[in-house]
Design an enzyme around this catalytic site. Structure first.
Site, PDB file in Angstrom:
ATOM      1  N   SER A  52       0.787  -1.238   0.000  1.00 22.44           N
ATOM      2  CA  SER A  52       0.000   0.000   0.000  1.00 22.44           C
ATOM      3  C   SER A  52       0.818   1.288   0.000  1.00 22.44           C
ATOM      4  O   SER A  52       0.312   2.336  -0.360  1.00 22.44           O
ATOM      5  CB  SER A  52      -0.969   0.018   1.183  1.00 22.44           C
ATOM      6  OG  SER A  52      -0.282   0.223   2.387  1.00 22.44           O
ATOM      7  N   LYS A  93       0.426   4.766   6.810  1.00 22.12           N
ATOM      8  CA  LYS A  93      -0.146   5.550   5.702  1.00 22.12           C
ATOM      9  C   LYS A  93       0.362   6.985   5.789  1.00 22.12           C
ATOM     10  O   LYS A  93       0.954   7.403   6.778  1.00 22.12           O
ATOM     11  CB  LYS A  93      -1.681   5.570   5.759  1.00 22.12           C
ATOM     12  CG  LYS A  93      -2.346   4.208   5.825  1.00 22.12           C
ATOM     13  CD  LYS A  93      -2.229   3.421   4.561  1.00 22.12           C
ATOM     14  CE  LYS A  93      -2.874   2.049   4.723  1.00 22.12           C
ATOM     15  NZ  LYS A  93      -2.563   1.150   3.660  1.00 22.12           N
TER      16      LYS A  93
END
Length: 183
Positions: A52, A93
């Site tokens: 990701s 993230k």
């Protein structure tokens, strides 16, 4: 020897050996306590799992997470953070938007409060699916992975509460060839 001879003089080598052993035990105990304090309260390693955050971070990269920085200030847009996504899973993230911001994406352009944001960390050709607008609630941040088409982030799980933030990812330290600072 007289009865006023100090004990250390009467037991010279044994006393010196006892002191040296005791000093080593104390030094090791202090080292263990400091290591535990640093590990659990200041810095912590984190293993990147999944694609990701490509191409910034790769599966298996190890990063150092600064757990103290957000005791003094809130995360800022562009910082890479680690947070508790669930009871048993932490995610890594990038912060895109702050409390009160409105974030959206259209035609592969991410906008915060109507302004497109500079995303130099995104690889050419990496697409961002349209979403939003989403208003970020108070005490929350909006996060996204750098590999937008393969990331479970605030677009799916919603904005992240600041009390779930573990810290800022500061350094990639493994593998050694990828050593770099993330800020």
């Amino acid at each position: 020897m007289s009865e006023f001879t100090p004990r250390s003089a009467r037991h010279g080598r044994k006393k010196r050996g006892d002191n040296e052993a005791w000093e080593w035990i104390q030094a090791l105990a202090i080292a263990v306590v400091l290591a535990l304090v640093i590990r659990y309260m200041v810095f912590s390693p984190f293993s990147v799992s999944g694609p990701s955050m490509l191409s910034t971070l790769h599966n298996g990269d190890l990063v150092i997470v600064n757990k103290m920085i957000y005791l003094f200030r809130d995360p800022e847009p562009g910082e890479v953070i680690v947070f508790h996504a669930s009871k048993n899973k932490d995610y890594i993230k990038r912060v895109i938007a702050m409390p009160g911001d409105v974030v959206s994406a259209q035609n592969n352009i991410v906008r915060v409060n109507g302004e497109s944001i500079d995303e130099s960390y995104i690889d050419e050709g990496n697409r961002t699916a349209d979403f939003g607008p989403v208003e970020v609630p108070e005490n929350h941040v909006f996060v996204m992975g750098d590999n937008r088409m393969n990331s479970s982030d605030s677009r799916e799980i919603g904005p992240i509460s600041l009390d779930k933030v573990v810290g800022r990812a500061d350094i990639i330290f493994w593998p050694p060839d990828d050593f770099s600072f993330l800020w």
